[in-house]
Design a protein around this motif. Structure first.
Motif, short mmCIF file in Angstrom:
data_model
loop_
_atom_site.label_atom_id
_atom_site.label_comp_id
_atom_site.label_asym_id
_atom_site.label_seq_id
_atom_site.Cartn_x
_atom_site.Cartn_y
_atom_site.Cartn_z
N GLU A 31 0.84 -1.19 0.00
CA GLU A 31 0.00 0.00 0.00
C GLU A 31 0.88 1.24 0.00
O GLU A 31 2.05 1.20 0.34
N ASP A 34 0.44 4.31 -4.81
CA ASP A 34 -0.39 4.91 -5.86
C ASP A 34 0.34 6.08 -6.51
O ASP A 34 1.09 6.80 -5.85
N PRO A 56 -1.21 -1.32 -6.52
CA PRO A 56 -1.91 -0.34 -7.35
C PRO A 56 -1.76 -0.66 -8.84
O PRO A 56 -0.97 -1.53 -9.22
N LYS A 81 -3.11 -5.85 -12.47
CA LYS A 81 -2.57 -4.51 -12.23
C LYS A 81 -1.32 -4.19 -13.07
O LYS A 81 -0.96 -3.02 -13.21
#
Length: 217
Positions: A31, A34, A56, A81
């Protein structure tokens, strides 16, 4: 991971093409990554990752290294992804035991290399099993072997070649600097010679008697 990224000081994530966070953070999830829309290389070695569900969208990613983590499932997320992925390295993930996990990657038409050494696959012939999942000729390297079972280059050899290339570039740069220093030294010598000649001419002029003295005027 967000903290590790901030510590690295990336002001504009869209400009970053390579992100190496090996051992720089401990996070069960992927995480805080992004915005790296142009990232081509992502390395997250030994970060304690268990779950890749939060990966992401990385539309330009070519190489993903998730070695020495605790991943057991979730490679389908990687397929969704990272549509342009060419290399996936998941070495030394002892909880990765099902070779069937790699079937989720068959939609990746650019994927040519998978490194999964050090995982605890129940299938002892996992290399040939992975090759069989993909269209003939697509996969070039699984754990350092080609489809014929012949040994090919390893990731460490790639790194060594990169280091050799970098060392050669540094040597070339040093040679160029040495040549520049030599040129500057030559230029200084030429300027010193010109100054000496100008000084000699001036002394000769002073020693010459005036025209009037020679003519008796």
């Amino acid at each position: 991971m967000q903290t590790a990224v901030e510590t690295a000081g990336y002001s504009d994530r869209a400009d970053v093409t390579s992100l190496i966070l090996d051992e720089k953070c401990i996070s069960q999830d992927i995480e805080g990554l992004d915005g790296f829309v142009n990232l081509k290389t992502l390395s997250l070695i030994k970060c304690g990752i268990v779950n890749v569900a939060d990966l992401p969208n990385l539309p330009e990613l070519r190489k993903l290294n998730l070695s020495q983590n605790r991943i057991s499932t979730g490679l389908s997320t990687v397929a969704k992804k990272c549509p342009k992925l060419e290399q996936l390295i998941v070495c030394d993930n002892p909880k990765l035991t099902k070779v069937e996990e790699f079937k989720a990657l068959t939609d990746l038409k650019h994927l040519q290399r998978i490194d999964a050494e050090g995982c605890n696959f129940e299938d002892e012939e996992h290399v040939s099993t992975i090759f069989a999942m993909f269209p003939e000729g697509q996969m070039q390297n699984v754990d350092g072997y080609n489809e014929k079972g012949e040994e090919v280059y390893s990731d460490s050899e790639d790194d060594s070649e990169d280091e050799e290339d970098e060392e050669e570039d540094r040597d070339d740069e040093e040679d160029d600097l040495d040549d520049l220093d030599d040129d500057l030294d030559d230029l200084d010598d030429d300027l010193d010679d010109d100054d000496d000649e100008d000084g000699d001419d001036g002394e000769d002029d002073e020693e010459q008697p005036a025209y009037g003295a020679l003519s008796g005027d």
